[in-house]
Design an enzyme around this catalytic site. Structure first.
Site, PDB file in Angstrom:
ATOM      1  N   ASP A   1      -2.789   2.504  -6.003  1.00 28.89           N
ATOM      2  CA  ASP A   1      -1.892   2.702  -4.983  1.00 28.89           C
ATOM      3  C   ASP A   1      -1.891   1.440  -3.893  1.00 28.89           C
ATOM      4  O   ASP A   1      -1.146   1.272  -3.032  1.00 28.89           O
ATOM      5  CB  ASP A   1      -2.397   3.636  -4.120  1.00 28.89           C
ATOM      6  CG  ASP A   1      -3.642   3.710  -3.396  1.00 28.89           C
ATOM      7  OD1 ASP A   1      -4.288   2.800  -3.879  1.00 28.89           O
ATOM      8  OD2 ASP A   1      -3.951   4.426  -2.584  1.00 28.89           O
ATOM      9  N   GLU A   2      -2.342   0.294  -4.443  1.00 28.72           N
ATOM     10  CA  GLU A   2      -2.413  -0.821  -3.688  1.00 28.72           C
ATOM     11  C   GLU A   2      -2.444  -2.431  -4.498  1.00 28.72           C
ATOM     12  O   GLU A   2      -3.234  -2.277  -5.440  1.00 28.72           O
ATOM     13  CB  GLU A   2      -3.406  -0.911  -2.553  1.00 28.72           C
ATOM     14  CG  GLU A   2      -4.768  -0.867  -2.609  1.00 28.72           C
ATOM     15  CD  GLU A   2      -5.697  -1.004  -1.455  1.00 28.72           C
ATOM     16  OE1 GLU A   2      -5.456  -1.901  -0.921  1.00 28.72           O
ATOM     17  OE2 GLU A   2      -6.683  -0.138  -1.563  1.00 28.72           O
TER      18      GLU A   2
ATOM     19  N   ASP B   1       0.770  -1.146   0.004  1.00 30.97           N
ATOM     20  CA  ASP B   1       0.211   0.125   0.025  1.00 30.97           C
ATOM     21  C   ASP B   1       0.797   1.229  -0.083  1.00 30.97           C
ATOM     22  O   ASP B   1       1.562   1.366   0.971  1.00 30.97           O
ATOM     23  CB  ASP B   1      -0.877   0.081   1.211  1.00 30.97           C
ATOM     24  CG  ASP B   1      -1.882   0.979   1.289  1.00 30.97           C
ATOM     25  OD1 ASP B   1      -2.201   1.703   0.351  1.00 30.97           O
ATOM     26  OD2 ASP B   1      -2.842   0.995   1.910  1.00 30.97           O
TER      27      ASP B   1
END
Length: 366
Positions: free
Chosen positions: A113-114, A19
Site C-alpha cells: 500500500d505504499e 500511501d
C-alpha cells in the site's frame, strides 16, 4: 534504523511518498457496500487474533493495526471483523503500481500500500511534483475507487512525514528550505524510524522535539545509540540522501500465527510450526528463491518476545528441511518457562545476498 551514508544529489530531488488510505479495510468496504461507513477491522477474527488494518471509522475509537482483537473489541463493541483477502489486495496493488509506472520508472515499493517515487525527470515532463501526485491520486481513484494520500518533498524522509500530514485523501508539500522548520516542531515519536522504546530513551536524555534532537552533537547521539545516532542526527537536520531504489531486493520472507489458547507442550508447539513453515515455503516456490538464515520468533502469554536464528551453509533446499531446522531451533528452547501465544518464522539471507557474520556460525540471540 540507520541510513547508509550517500552523497547529496547534484540537484534537488522531487520525491513522492504515496500511501493508500486504510488500504485493506478500504478494499473491503469498496467490495461490500454493507461495510461502508461502519467501523471495520481486517483480521482478528479469532479471540486471540490481531487487527491487520482498521477503517477510519474504527480508528475514531482508537482501534489500530497490530492491536489484539480483544482490545479492539473492548474499544469498539460494534467493530466488524472480516478475514483478509491477500490475493485481492495484491491485484489492486498491481493496478496502483501500473499507474505509478506511467509517470516514472523510479518506484521503490515499501509494502502493498505504499511506495516512493522519484519524479524529478518524469515521463509526463511535468515540472511540479505536486501536480504529478494529484494526477496519480486521481488516476488511482478513477481506476480502483480507492483514495491515496501523498507527501512531496526533496528527500524520502520528509516525503514520508508529509504523507501523514493530510491523510486521508490529501497531499502535502515540504519544499526546499522548509524542511528544518517542519522537523523542529515534531515530537521525536513522530519521526519515521524512532519507535516508542527509542522515544523513551530520548526523553530520558531530555530530548522531546526535533529542535531538541538537532541541538545534540552527532558524537553524543552515537554514544547513546550507536550507528543509529548518525541517522537521528541527519534527520534532525532534515537530511536524507538515499535515492529511490526501484530494484531493491526483498531481504526476508516470514509468517506467524497467534493461537486461540496458549501452547505449553512440545507436541503441540512443534505441530503449530507446520502451517507457518508451509506459508514461508509457499513464497519460496512462487519466486524460486530460498535463503540460509532461519529466525524463529516466540511470543509468550505475557507478550515477552524472544527470537533465535540459525544460519546454514547453503540455502534451504525444500520444505521438509525448512520445517526440520525450525523445529530443531524450537526444541533447543524447551522446556519453555511459560505459555506461548504466537510463533513466527522468517527466512532471510536470501539467494544472492552475502550471509551476515555470526559468532560461532550457528545460533544467535537478537
Amino acid at each position: 534504523m540507520c541510513v547508509t551514508p550517500s552523497l547529496p544529489p547534484a540537484e534537488p530531488r522531487k520525491i513522492i511518498h504515496l500511501d493508500m488510505d486504510a488500504f485493506y479495510a478500504s478494499v473491503e468496504q469498496r467490495d461490500d457496500p454493507a461495510l461502508r461507513g461502519r467501523p471495520l477491522a481486517v483480521g482478528g477474527t479469532r479471540e486471540r487474533g490481531v487487527v491487520m488494518a482498521a477503517s477510519y471509522e474504527a480508528r475514531q475509537y482508537g482501534v489500530r493495526s497490530a492491536m489484539p482483537a480483544s482490545t479492539a473489541r473492548r474499544l469498539c463493541p460494534k467493530l466488524l471483523f472480516v478475514p483478509p483477502r491477500f490475493e485481492v489486495y495484491k491485484e489492486v496493488s498491481g493496478q496502483v503500481r501500473e499507474i505509478m509506472a506511467e509517470y516514472t520508472p523510479l518506484i521503490e515499493p515499501v509494502a502493498l500500500d505504499e511506495a516512493y517515487l522519484d519524479v524529478t525527470h518524469n515521463l509526463k515532463h511535468e515540472p511540479l511534483a505536486s501536480q504529478v501526485a494529484r494526477d496519480i491520486r486521481a488516476a488511482i481513484l478513477a481506476r480502483t475507487q480507492l483514495t491515496a494520500s501523498a507527501g512531496i518533498s526533496y528527500n524520502k524522509f520528509l516525503a514520508k512525514l508529509a504523507s501523514d500530514h493530510r491523510k486521508p485523501n490529501g497531499q502535502y508539500v515540504i519544499p526546499p528550505g522548509r524542511g528544518l522548520a517542519f522537523v523542529e516542531k515534531l515530537t521525536v515519536g513522530q519521526f519515521h524510524g524512532i519507535g516508542p522504546a527509542t522515544a523513551g530513551r530520548l526523553h530520558a536524555l531530555g530530548i522531546f522535539t526535533g529542535a531538541d534532537l538537532r541541538a545534540q552533537p552527532e558524537a553524543f547521539l552515537r554514544q547513546h545509540f550507536g550507528k543509529a545516532g548518525g541517522y537521528y542526527h541527519a534527520i534532525a537536520h532534515a537530511e536524507d540522501h538515499r535515492p529511490v531504489q526501484p530494484d531493491r531486493q526483498r531481504k526476508s520472507v516470514g509468517a506467524e500465527t497467534t493461537f486461540a489458547h496458549d501452547l505449553h507442550e512440545q507436541p503441540e508447539l512443534l505441530a503449530a510450526l507446520l502451517p507457518v513453515a508451509a506459508k514461508v515455503w509457499s513464497y519460496c516456490q512462487r519466486t524460486g528463491q530460498s535463503g540460509r538464515t532461519l529466525t524463529l520468533k516466540v511470543k509468550f502469554a505475557d507478550f515477552q518476545q524472544i527470537t533465535r536464528s540459525r544460519t546454514l551453509l547453503a540455502s534451504v533446499p525444500d520444505e521438509a528441511s525448512l520445517l526440520r531446522t525450525c523445529q530443531d531451533i524450537l526444541t533447543a528452547l524447551l522446556p519453555l518457562p511459560k505459555g506461548v501465544r504466537l510463533l513466527g518464522l522468517s527466512l532471510s539471507n536470501l539467494d544472492g545476498e552475502a550471509p551476515p557474520a555470526s559468532p560461532g556460525g550457528q545460533l544467535t540471540l537478537f
